[in-house]
Write a protein that holds these residues in place. Structure first.
Motif, PDB file in Angstrom:
ATOM      1  N   LEU A 151       5.316   6.712  -0.340  1.00 58.06           N
ATOM      2  CA  LEU A 151       4.174   6.106   0.352  1.00 58.06           C
ATOM      3  C   LEU A 151       4.625   5.095   1.403  1.00 58.06           C
ATOM      4  O   LEU A 151       4.126   5.097   2.532  1.00 58.06           O
ATOM      5  N   ILE A 152       5.571   4.237   1.041  1.00 54.10           N
ATOM      6  CA  ILE A 152       6.051   3.234   1.993  1.00 54.10           C
ATOM      7  C   ILE A 152       6.772   3.909   3.155  1.00 54.10           C
ATOM      8  O   ILE A 152       6.580   3.554   4.323  1.00 54.10           O
ATOM      9  N   TYR A 153       7.591   4.930   2.849  1.00 55.31           N
ATOM     10  CA  TYR A 153       8.325   5.619   3.910  1.00 55.31           C
ATOM     11  C   TYR A 153       7.397   6.424   4.823  1.00 55.31           C
ATOM     12  O   TYR A 153       7.704   6.689   5.971  1.00 55.31           O
ATOM     13  N   SER A 154       6.226   6.803   4.296  1.00 53.40           N
ATOM     14  CA  SER A 154       5.271   7.535   5.137  1.00 53.40           C
ATOM     15  C   SER A 154       4.512   6.591   6.071  1.00 53.40           C
ATOM     16  O   SER A 154       3.735   7.036   6.896  1.00 53.40           O
ATOM     17  N   GLY A 155       4.744   5.276   5.918  1.00 52.16           N
ATOM     18  CA  GLY A 155       4.154   4.324   6.846  1.00 52.16           C
ATOM     19  C   GLY A 155       3.040   3.467   6.270  1.00 52.16           C
ATOM     20  O   GLY A 155       2.467   2.656   6.983  1.00 52.16           O
ATOM     21  N   LEU A 156       2.724   3.635   4.991  1.00 50.75           N
ATOM     22  CA  LEU A 156       1.694   2.796   4.389  1.00 50.75           C
ATOM     23  C   LEU A 156       2.227   1.382   4.163  1.00 50.75           C
ATOM     24  O   LEU A 156       3.420   1.188   3.930  1.00 50.75           O
ATOM     25  N   SER A 157       1.326   0.421   4.207  1.00 48.54           N
ATOM     26  CA  SER A 157       1.698  -0.960   3.882  1.00 48.54           C
ATOM     27  C   SER A 157       1.778  -1.091   2.366  1.00 48.54           C
ATOM     28  O   SER A 157       1.336  -0.207   1.629  1.00 48.54           O
ATOM     29  N   TYR A 158       2.319  -2.211   1.908  1.00 48.29           N
ATOM     30  CA  TYR A 158       2.369  -2.473   0.466  1.00 48.29           C
ATOM     31  C   TYR A 158       0.954  -2.449  -0.115  1.00 48.29           C
ATOM     32  O   TYR A 158       0.723  -1.902  -1.187  1.00 48.29           O
ATOM     33  N   GLU A 159       0.008  -3.038   0.616  1.00 48.64           N
ATOM     34  CA  GLU A 159      -1.374  -3.101   0.145  1.00 48.64           C
ATOM     35  C   GLU A 159      -1.982  -1.702   0.033  1.00 48.64           C
ATOM     36  O   GLU A 159      -2.664  -1.387  -0.945  1.00 48.64           O
ATOM     37  N   GLN A 160      -1.749  -0.870   1.049  1.00 42.76           N
ATOM     38  CA  GLN A 160      -2.287   0.487   1.020  1.00 42.76           C
ATOM     39  C   GLN A 160      -1.674   1.304  -0.109  1.00 42.76           C
ATOM     40  O   GLN A 160      -2.371   2.061  -0.786  1.00 42.76           O
ATOM     41  N   ALA A 161      -0.366   1.156  -0.311  1.00 41.73           N
ATOM     42  CA  ALA A 161       0.302   1.879  -1.396  1.00 41.73           C
ATOM     43  C   ALA A 161      -0.240   1.422  -2.740  1.00 41.73           C
ATOM     44  O   ALA A 161      -0.485   2.238  -3.633  1.00 41.73           O
ATOM     45  N   ALA A 162      -0.437   0.117  -2.898  1.00 42.66           N
ATOM     46  CA  ALA A 162      -0.973  -0.426  -4.149  1.00 42.66           C
ATOM     47  C   ALA A 162      -2.363   0.139  -4.421  1.00 42.66           C
ATOM     48  O   ALA A 162      -2.672   0.548  -5.550  1.00 42.66           O
ATOM     49  N   GLN A 163      -3.175   0.193  -3.395  1.00 43.42           N
ATOM     50  CA  GLN A 163      -4.529   0.718  -3.555  1.00 43.42           C
ATOM     51  C   GLN A 163      -4.496   2.204  -3.913  1.00 43.42           C
ATOM     52  O   GLN A 163      -5.215   2.640  -4.808  1.00 43.42           O
ATOM     53  N   LYS A 164      -3.651   2.952  -3.241  1.00 40.86           N
ATOM     54  CA  LYS A 164      -3.569   4.397  -3.504  1.00 40.86           C
ATOM     55  C   LYS A 164      -3.088   4.682  -4.922  1.00 40.86           C
ATOM     56  O   LYS A 164      -3.537   5.633  -5.566  1.00 40.86           O
ATOM     57  N   LEU A 165      -2.152   3.879  -5.425  1.00 38.73           N
ATOM     58  CA  LEU A 165      -1.601   4.091  -6.768  1.00 38.73           C
ATOM     59  C   LEU A 165      -2.363   3.305  -7.845  1.00 38.73           C
ATOM     60  O   LEU A 165      -2.034   3.417  -9.025  1.00 38.73           O
ATOM     61  N   ASN A 166      -3.341   2.503  -7.396  1.00 40.70           N
ATOM     62  CA  ASN A 166      -4.142   1.699  -8.320  1.00 40.70           C
ATOM     63  C   ASN A 166      -3.276   0.730  -9.131  1.00 40.70           C
ATOM     64  O   ASN A 166      -3.392   0.629 -10.355  1.00 40.70           O
ATOM     65  N   ILE A 167      -2.360   0.048  -8.410  1.00 37.12           N
ATOM     66  CA  ILE A 167      -1.498  -0.959  -9.012  1.00 37.12           C
ATOM     67  C   ILE A 167      -1.509  -2.192  -8.110  1.00 37.12           C
ATOM     68  O   ILE A 167      -2.056  -2.151  -7.003  1.00 37.12           O
ATOM     69  N   SER A 168      -0.889  -3.269  -8.556  1.00 41.98           N
ATOM     70  CA  SER A 168      -0.852  -4.488  -7.746  1.00 41.98           C
ATOM     71  C   SER A 168       0.206  -4.383  -6.645  1.00 41.98           C
ATOM     72  O   SER A 168       1.144  -3.583  -6.738  1.00 41.98           O
ATOM     73  N   VAL A 169       0.053  -5.222  -5.638  1.00 40.15           N
ATOM     74  CA  VAL A 169       1.036  -5.289  -4.550  1.00 40.15           C
ATOM     75  C   VAL A 169       2.392  -5.706  -5.112  1.00 40.15           C
ATOM     76  O   VAL A 169       3.434  -5.190  -4.697  1.00 40.15           O
ATOM     77  N   LYS A 170       2.391  -6.617  -6.072  1.00 37.13           N
ATOM     78  CA  LYS A 170       3.640  -7.053  -6.703  1.00 37.13           C
ATOM     79  C   LYS A 170       4.322  -5.884  -7.403  1.00 37.13           C
ATOM     80  O   LYS A 170       5.555  -5.756  -7.356  1.00 37.13           O
ATOM     81  N   SER A 171       3.554  -5.008  -8.044  1.00 35.74           N
ATOM     82  CA  SER A 171       4.135  -3.825  -8.697  1.00 35.74           C
ATOM     83  C   SER A 171       4.762  -2.888  -7.674  1.00 35.74           C
ATOM     84  O   SER A 171       5.805  -2.284  -7.936  1.00 35.74           O
ATOM     85  N   VAL A 172       4.133  -2.773  -6.513  1.00 41.78           N
ATOM     86  CA  VAL A 172       4.703  -1.950  -5.435  1.00 41.78           C
ATOM     87  C   VAL A 172       6.039  -2.542  -5.008  1.00 41.78           C
ATOM     88  O   VAL A 172       7.043  -1.831  -4.892  1.00 41.78           O
ATOM     89  N   ASP A 173       6.049  -3.854  -4.775  1.00 46.83           N
ATOM     90  CA  ASP A 173       7.282  -4.519  -4.359  1.00 46.83           C
ATOM     91  C   ASP A 173       8.372  -4.378  -5.423  1.00 46.83           C
ATOM     92  O   ASP A 173       9.524  -4.073  -5.096  1.00 46.83           O
ATOM     93  N   ASN A 174       8.018  -4.581  -6.681  1.00 48.63           N
ATOM     94  CA  ASN A 174       9.001  -4.449  -7.768  1.00 48.63           C
ATOM     95  C   ASN A 174       9.577  -3.034  -7.825  1.00 48.63           C
ATOM     96  O   ASN A 174      10.782  -2.856  -7.969  1.00 48.63           O
ATOM     97  N   ALA A 175       8.720  -2.027  -7.722  1.00 49.00           N
ATOM     98  CA  ALA A 175       9.177  -0.639  -7.771  1.00 49.00           C
ATOM     99  C   ALA A 175      10.105  -0.340  -6.592  1.00 49.00           C
ATOM    100  O   ALA A 175      11.130   0.323  -6.742  1.00 49.00           O
ATOM    101  N   LEU A 176       9.755  -0.855  -5.420  1.00 48.23           N
ATOM    102  CA  LEU A 176      10.583  -0.632  -4.238  1.00 48.23           C
ATOM    103  C   LEU A 176      11.934  -1.316  -4.380  1.00 48.23           C
ATOM    104  O   LEU A 176      12.973  -0.739  -4.024  1.00 48.23           O
ATOM    105  N   GLN A 177      11.964  -2.520  -4.921  1.00 40.92           N
ATOM    106  CA  GLN A 177      13.231  -3.228  -5.118  1.00 40.92           C
ATOM    107  C   GLN A 177      14.115  -2.508  -6.140  1.00 40.92           C
ATOM    108  O   GLN A 177      15.322  -2.388  -5.950  1.00 40.92           O
ATOM    109  N   ARG A 178      13.501  -2.021  -7.236  1.00 39.39           N
ATOM    110  CA  ARG A 178      14.280  -1.254  -8.229  1.00 39.39           C
ATOM    111  C   ARG A 178      14.847   0.011  -7.602  1.00 39.39           C
ATOM    112  O   ARG A 178      16.006   0.360  -7.822  1.00 39.39           O
ATOM    113  N   ALA A 179      14.036   0.687  -6.804  1.00 42.65           N
ATOM    114  CA  ALA A 179      14.488   1.917  -6.150  1.00 42.65           C
ATOM    115  C   ALA A 179      15.662   1.625  -5.218  1.00 42.65           C
ATOM    116  O   ALA A 179      16.656   2.351  -5.212  1.00 42.65           O
ATOM    117  N   ARG A 180      15.570   0.563  -4.452  1.00 43.63           N
ATOM    118  CA  ARG A 180      16.658   0.207  -3.526  1.00 43.63           C
ATOM    119  C   ARG A 180      17.949  -0.085  -4.284  1.00 43.63           C
ATOM    120  O   ARG A 180      19.026   0.334  -3.857  1.00 43.63           O
TER     121      ARG A 180
END
Length: 191
Positions: A151-180
């Protein structure tokens, strides 16, 4: 959902939609386009390290998967070829500020990509290792990390990704940091 062994016969346009949510489908696309990526690397030979340029090509492929829209009428292969080539050219420009190589816009169709069986052993082994590394990196991510990256690589913001996955923005950031961290570790292991 299809079994992984069935992905070989799935057309690109359908496989790319599956790959947006399924790592095994993504691995199948990566394997399918490996020959093309390395053919492009050969076109830019001598301008940068082959492995680095191949990684840029694979990132272009992942970007193509994230951004492909079948409603626009272009085939996925045409779109992927353009994304792969553009990623490589952009990397060359960033690294060396080089002009475009002669013929860089003339991309051969996938049917003209060299057969890996015809390559010298060392070149074939290098391609196999690079493809395996990219597939390993994709497969090491959890389902959530994979979804967030796509989602992030497709150009969505953290907020948009969080909304699409029905999770918090912090969860998006945490998942992205773990992935990196996982991707850096996987890249370090392959060196």
């Amino acid at each position: 959902m299809l079994n992984p062994e069935c992905y070989e016969t799935v057309p690109d346009e359908k496989l790319v939609l599956l790959a947006q949510q399924n790592r095994q489908a993504m691995e199948s696309l990566i394997l399918r386009y490996t020959g093309f990526v390395w053919n492009q690397v050969r076109q830019f030979q001598g301008q940068t390290e082959a492995e680095d340029l191949a990684q840029e090509g694979f990132l272009g492929l992942i970007s193509a998967v994230c951004r492909y829209d079948p409603k626009r009428g272009a085939s996925f292969s045409a779109f992927a070829v353009r994304c792969i080539t553009n990623h490589m050219i952009s990397a060359l420009r960033r690294c060396r500020n080089l002009p475009l190589p002669v013929g860089a816009s003339d991309v051969p169709p996938l049917s003209q990509v060299e057969d890996p069986a015809d390559l010298p052993d060392f070149a074939a082994q290098s391609r196999i290792q690079s493809t395996a590394m990219i597939c390993t990196m994709v497969s090491r991510l959890s389902r959530r990390e994979y979804q967030v990256c796509m989602l992030i690589y497709s150009g969505l913001s953290y907020e948009q990704a969080a909304q699409k996955l029905n999770i918090s923005v912090k969860s998006v950031d945490n998942a992205l940091q773990r992935a990196r961290r996982k991707l850096r570790a996987a890249a370090g292991e392959s060196m």
